[in-house]
Scaffold this active site. Structure first.
Site, PDB file in Angstrom:
ATOM      1  N   GLY A   1      23.404  13.662  10.037  1.00  0.00           N
ATOM      2  CA  GLY A   1      22.705  12.477   9.347  1.00  0.00           C
ATOM      3  C   GLY A   1      22.360  11.237  10.027  1.00  0.00           C
ATOM      4  N   CYS A   2      23.086  10.720  10.975  1.00  0.00           N
ATOM      5  CA  CYS A   2      23.011   9.612  11.700  1.00  0.00           C
ATOM      6  C   CYS A   2      21.749   9.831  12.768  1.00  0.00           C
ATOM      7  CB  CYS A   2      23.949   8.973  12.399  1.00  0.00           C
ATOM      8  SG  CYS A   2      25.662   8.480  11.378  1.00  0.00           S
ATOM      9  N   THR A   3      21.965  10.979  13.279  1.00  0.00           N
ATOM     10  CA  THR A   3      20.661  11.244  14.257  1.00  0.00           C
ATOM     11  C   THR A   3      19.386  11.390  13.405  1.00  0.00           C
ATOM     12  OG1 THR A   3      22.039  12.517  15.671  1.00  0.00           O
ATOM     13  CG2 THR A   3      19.754  13.212  15.947  1.00  0.00           C
TER      14      THR A   3
ATOM     15  N   ALA B   1      18.249   7.788  12.762  1.00  0.00           N
ATOM     16  CA  ALA B   1      17.755   7.253  13.905  1.00  0.00           C
ATOM     17  C   ALA B   1      16.575   7.712  14.233  1.00  0.00           C
ATOM     18  CB  ALA B   1      18.786   7.558  14.896  1.00  0.00           C
TER      19      ALA B   1
END
Length: 151
Positions: free
Chosen positions: A43-45, A48
């Protein structure tokens, strides 16, 4: 503490991915600050890379993007290089910024919160958005910038 619309950006000093000191008050343009749980997670990738892919849209609206998590400067440096991120990543291992911005944990307190803040050029909060759905943060921030004519 919780930030409300109209509040000034907290004066918190953190280290960027190069180990250099950074203070939010050094920027004299609109700022989109997004807090995320962890480098290299799916999710964070996605989030970003979404900010990366829309980075020129943010710049065209006169805004800078900054990502913050509790990951180390070294982790941020690898994450930034691997995904070719054109914006700053700040390390908040002591959660000073999370506390100053009032970012609450998600998922029964087990995960660090995912929240985005949009500040105008004067450093006043014009929008905030909290959702575990990483993909919506980019769209919400862009819309807030487009709708606010007082950047």
């Amino acid at each position: 503490m919780e930030l409300n619309i109209g509040d000034k950006i907290p004066d918190v000093k953190l280290k960027n991915e190069k180990g250099e000191d950074f203070s939010f008050t050094e920027i004299d343009k609109a700022i989109v600050i997004y807090f995320y749980p962890k480098d290299f997670t799916p999710g964070c990738t996605k989030e970003a890379c979404g900010f990366r892919d829309s980075y020129e849209d943010f710049r065209d609206l006169g805004a800078e993007v900054i990502g913050i998590s509790s990951d180390s400067q070294e982790s941020h440096s690898k994450f930034k290089t691997k995904h070719q991120l054109p914006f700053l990543l700040l390390s908040d291992p002591e959660k000073k910024a999370r506390k100053a911005f009032g970012v609450k944990p998600n998922f029964l307190g087990l995960l660090p919160g995912r929240e985005t803040f949009v500040f105008n050029r004067e450093g006043k909060l014009i929008y905030k958005f909290n959702s575990i759905n990483s993909g919506r943060h980019i769209e919400e921030a862009l819309t807030a910038l487009k709708n606010n004519h007082q950047l």
